[in-house]
Design a protein around this motif. Structure first.
Motif, PDB file in Angstrom:
ATOM      1  N   ARG A  35       0.813  -1.221   0.000  1.00  0.00           N
ATOM      2  CA  ARG A  35       0.000   0.000   0.000  1.00  0.00           C
ATOM      3  C   ARG A  35       0.843   1.266   0.000  1.00  0.00           C
ATOM      4  O   ARG A  35       0.421   2.306  -0.508  1.00  0.00           O
ATOM      5  CB  ARG A  35      -0.915   0.004   1.227  1.00  0.00           C
ATOM      6  CG  ARG A  35      -2.034  -1.023   1.179  1.00  0.00           C
ATOM      7  CD  ARG A  35      -2.829  -0.981   2.457  1.00  0.00           C
ATOM      8  NE  ARG A  35      -3.845  -2.030   2.489  1.00  0.00           N
ATOM      9  CZ  ARG A  35      -4.147  -2.745   3.562  1.00  0.00           C
ATOM     10  NH1 ARG A  35      -3.511  -2.513   4.702  1.00  0.00           N
ATOM     11  NH2 ARG A  35      -5.086  -3.666   3.517  1.00  0.00           N
ATOM     12  N   GLU A  36       2.036   1.199   0.587  1.00  0.00           N
ATOM     13  CA  GLU A  36       2.846   2.411   0.750  1.00  0.00           C
ATOM     14  C   GLU A  36       4.040   2.487  -0.193  1.00  0.00           C
ATOM     15  O   GLU A  36       4.653   3.543  -0.350  1.00  0.00           O
ATOM     16  CB  GLU A  36       3.313   2.521   2.201  1.00  0.00           C
ATOM     17  CG  GLU A  36       2.165   2.669   3.187  1.00  0.00           C
ATOM     18  CD  GLU A  36       2.644   2.688   4.611  1.00  0.00           C
ATOM     19  OE1 GLU A  36       3.573   3.470   4.923  1.00  0.00           O
ATOM     20  OE2 GLU A  36       2.109   1.920   5.430  1.00  0.00           O
ATOM     21  N   GLY A  37       4.410   1.384  -0.825  1.00  0.00           N
ATOM     22  CA  GLY A  37       5.454   1.394  -1.831  1.00  0.00           C
ATOM     23  C   GLY A  37       6.776   1.963  -1.362  1.00  0.00           C
ATOM     24  O   GLY A  37       7.334   1.534  -0.338  1.00  0.00           O
ATOM     25  N   TYR A  38       7.268   2.953  -2.094  1.00  0.00           N
ATOM     26  CA  TYR A  38       8.587   3.524  -1.819  1.00  0.00           C
ATOM     27  C   TYR A  38       8.690   4.142  -0.422  1.00  0.00           C
ATOM     28  O   TYR A  38       9.792   4.252   0.117  1.00  0.00           O
ATOM     29  CB  TYR A  38       8.905   4.616  -2.848  1.00  0.00           C
ATOM     30  CG  TYR A  38       9.206   4.102  -4.230  1.00  0.00           C
ATOM     31  CD1 TYR A  38      10.503   3.730  -4.606  1.00  0.00           C
ATOM     32  CD2 TYR A  38       8.199   3.994  -5.182  1.00  0.00           C
ATOM     33  CE1 TYR A  38      10.775   3.271  -5.885  1.00  0.00           C
ATOM     34  CE2 TYR A  38       8.463   3.535  -6.466  1.00  0.00           C
ATOM     35  CZ  TYR A  38       9.749   3.171  -6.809  1.00  0.00           C
ATOM     36  OH  TYR A  38      10.019   2.709  -8.078  1.00  0.00           O
ATOM     37  N   MET A  39       7.577   4.550   0.161  1.00  0.00           N
ATOM     38  CA  MET A  39       7.608   5.262   1.432  1.00  0.00           C
ATOM     39  C   MET A  39       7.442   4.345   2.640  1.00  0.00           C
ATOM     40  O   MET A  39       7.466   4.821   3.773  1.00  0.00           O
ATOM     41  CB  MET A  39       6.514   6.340   1.451  1.00  0.00           C
ATOM     42  CG  MET A  39       6.683   7.424   0.407  1.00  0.00           C
ATOM     43  SD  MET A  39       8.279   8.266   0.521  1.00  0.00           S
ATOM     44  CE  MET A  39       8.112   9.054   2.128  1.00  0.00           C
ATOM     45  N   TYR A  40       7.288   3.049   2.411  1.00  0.00           N
ATOM     46  CA  TYR A  40       7.007   2.133   3.523  1.00  0.00           C
ATOM     47  C   TYR A  40       8.055   2.239   4.633  1.00  0.00           C
ATOM     48  O   TYR A  40       7.736   2.426   5.808  1.00  0.00           O
ATOM     49  CB  TYR A  40       6.923   0.693   3.014  1.00  0.00           C
ATOM     50  CG  TYR A  40       6.877  -0.322   4.129  1.00  0.00           C
ATOM     51  CD1 TYR A  40       5.724  -0.513   4.870  1.00  0.00           C
ATOM     52  CD2 TYR A  40       8.016  -1.073   4.461  1.00  0.00           C
ATOM     53  CE1 TYR A  40       5.696  -1.430   5.915  1.00  0.00           C
ATOM     54  CE2 TYR A  40       7.986  -1.989   5.500  1.00  0.00           C
ATOM     55  CZ  TYR A  40       6.820  -2.163   6.219  1.00  0.00           C
ATOM     56  OH  TYR A  40       6.807  -3.060   7.265  1.00  0.00           O
ATOM     57  N   ILE A  41       9.332   2.112   4.278  1.00  0.00           N
ATOM     58  CA  ILE A  41      10.385   2.139   5.288  1.00  0.00           C
ATOM     59  C   ILE A  41      10.570   3.549   5.847  1.00  0.00           C
ATOM     60  O   ILE A  41      10.650   3.748   7.067  1.00  0.00           O
ATOM     61  CB  ILE A  41      11.709   1.593   4.727  1.00  0.00           C
ATOM     62  CG1 ILE A  41      11.546   0.111   4.347  1.00  0.00           C
ATOM     63  CG2 ILE A  41      12.848   1.766   5.740  1.00  0.00           C
ATOM     64  CD1 ILE A  41      12.784  -0.504   3.706  1.00  0.00           C
ATOM     65  N   SER A  42      10.591   4.539   4.988  1.00  0.00           N
ATOM     66  CA  SER A  42      10.816   5.916   5.426  1.00  0.00           C
ATOM     67  C   SER A  42       9.730   6.401   6.380  1.00  0.00           C
ATOM     68  O   SER A  42      10.014   7.101   7.362  1.00  0.00           O
ATOM     69  CB  SER A  42      10.889   6.852   4.219  1.00  0.00           C
ATOM     70  OG  SER A  42      12.052   6.596   3.464  1.00  0.00           O
ATOM     71  N   ASN A  43       8.483   6.037   6.088  1.00  0.00           N
ATOM     72  CA  ASN A  43       7.387   6.460   6.961  1.00  0.00           C
ATOM     73  C   ASN A  43       7.591   5.964   8.390  1.00  0.00           C
ATOM     74  O   ASN A  43       7.392   6.704   9.363  1.00  0.00           O
ATOM     75  CB  ASN A  43       6.052   5.936   6.427  1.00  0.00           C
ATOM     76  CG  ASN A  43       5.565   6.703   5.218  1.00  0.00           C
ATOM     77  OD1 ASN A  43       6.014   7.812   4.943  1.00  0.00           O
ATOM     78  ND2 ASN A  43       4.638   6.114   4.472  1.00  0.00           N
TER      79      ASN A  43
END
Length: 432
Positions: A35-43
């Motif tokens: 659901r969050e793609g590229y931002m999964y880890i950064s979030n």
């Protein structure tokens, strides 16, 4: 007794140094990653205020990391191995089974050396000439068309160039088919349902296509140049002196073709950048090599390409007070590191000049991996990527004029890979 006391105290100190790693709640976070793609880890790194945290993926504990120091430890061969880290869905689409990305230790070094031999200066110069030739041919074709979809045209341009460079025979009426197959492999690893099966089908067809060529080379039915990828990979021997299984050789040839076609994504983002930043485009009119280099590096830093990479902990170790247990899947956030405010001033701004003073640290800019190309898992084709992008940038900025009609140039940070929605449409392409 004194020795035992000292040993016991040392154990106490080690235990006291171990901290509790920030941990995401829940028994499975795979859906959140989709659901969050590229931002999964950064979030989550931002939420935890930590460059490392624990989560659960595929039903098991996993560790996620972001930033320069994380990249540095991630590419430490004594700490991590790629063996067993690549999920099957990625092997069945993006990477193939048994390829160099899945190897560790001496087997990886030996296989990687085969790739690096293909990146000698003479070979790279040959590739530059082929890319320029294909741009020239493409422009003549585009000038006759009312509309050009840059992403689709770039895939074909790159497919022609890389096949000729690699010694892979390619008929003109099959260019689109195989270019689309290459794209299906890198467009579908993070999809589900019919799209994912499309990627699997493309992988099977492409491997069969190249495998039959490898067999023909060995049976002397096909004679590619001796310095070509197809020839060298067909005759490559492993550490035991055995020829690679034709299937594995096919996977490795595709590990040259597929990533090159994927540069079509970067070419799209180059065009988007030129459109959104006309002042930066003006700076390129001088055709100064340094300006082209900085612009291309900023495209690679700013826009999404690879999202993250995985490895498994090789042996237990402690980093920043956190215990990494042998066998634990660990993900390094590429996109997040390229946008880390601790490394890049105003990372959400597109500023090519930031690279004027960049020290070329191999752990800060990691769109295609970090560390050493020869001994680590950094993409061996990164030089081809850079050369192709600089040539494409020069053509788009200085060689041709075109209109950009109304279209949707937005891109998603959820979709992996991310491609501008309209795939960049150009009209009335002309020579300057």
């Amino acid at each position: 007794m004194y020795v035992l006391y000292q040993y016991a105290m040392k154990e106490v100190r080690v235990v006291s140094e171990i901290r509790s790693m920030p941990k995401e709640k829940g028994i499975e976070q795979g859906l959140s990653m989709f659901r969050e793609g590229y931002m999964y880890i950064s979030n989550r790194a931002q939420s935890f205020q930590s460059d490392v945290f624990e989560t659960r993926l595929l039903g098991k504990k996993a560790i996620c990391m972001v930033g320069r120091e994380a990249a540095k430890i991630f590419y430490d061969k004594d700490k991590f191995t790629r063996k067993g880290a690549v999920p099957k869905r990625a092997q069945k689409t993006l990477l193939g089974e048994g390829g160099v990305q899945t190897l560790g230790g001496q087997a990886h070094l030996h296989r990687k050396a085969m790739f690096m031999r293909m990146m000698e200066p003479v070979a790279l110069q040959r590739m530059r000439e082929l890319i320029k030739h294909e741009w020239e041919v493409a422009i003549l074709h585009w000038m006759k068309k009312k509309k050009v979809v840059l992403y689709e045209e770039s895939k074909k341009l790159l497919m022609r160039a890389i096949c000729q460079w690699a010694g892979v025979p390619l008929k003109e009426d099959e260019v689109k088919k195989w270019a689309d197959n290459m794209a299906a492999m890198f467009e579908t690893p993070m999809t589900i349902g019919l799209e994912h099966h499309k990627g699997r089908k493309a992988r099977r067809e492409s491997e069969k296509w190249i495998r039959e060529m490898v067999e023909d080379v060995r049976e002397k039915k096909l004679s590619p140049p001796e310095n070509s990828v197809l020839y060298q990979f067909s005759w490559h021997r492993d550490l035991e002196g055995n020829l690679l299984d034709p299937q594995i050789a096919a996977v490795e040839v595709l590990n040259i073709l597929r990533p090159t076609v994927a540069v079509a994504i970067y070419i799209n983002f180059i065009a988007v950048s030129l459109y959104h930043h006309p002042d930066e485009k003006k700076k390129l009119a001088s055709r100064n090599g340094r300006n082209l280099e900085m612009f291309v590096q900023e495209v690679r830093r700013f826009y999404p390409f690879f999202s993250f990479n995985g490895a498994r902990v090789k042996e237990d170790f402690i980093w920043k007070g956190y215990k990494f247990k042998k066998g634990t899947l660990t993900l390094l956030d590429f996109y997040g590191t390229n946008h880390d405010a601790n490394l890049w001033e105003n990372p959400e701004l597109f500023k090519p000049e930031r690279f004027a003073k960049w020290d070329e640290d191999p752990f800060t800019l990691i769109p295609q991996g970090g560390g050493d190309h020869h001994t680590g898992h950094r993409c061996p084709g990164e030089w081809i990527t850079l050369d192709t992008m600089k040539i494409s940038l020069d053509y788009l900025a200085n060689e041709i004029a075109y209109e950009v009609p109304d279209q949707d140039l937005s891109y998603s940070l959820v979709d992996i890979p991310s491609i501008p929605k309209s795939k960049f449409i150009m009209k009335n392409v002309q020579r300057k």
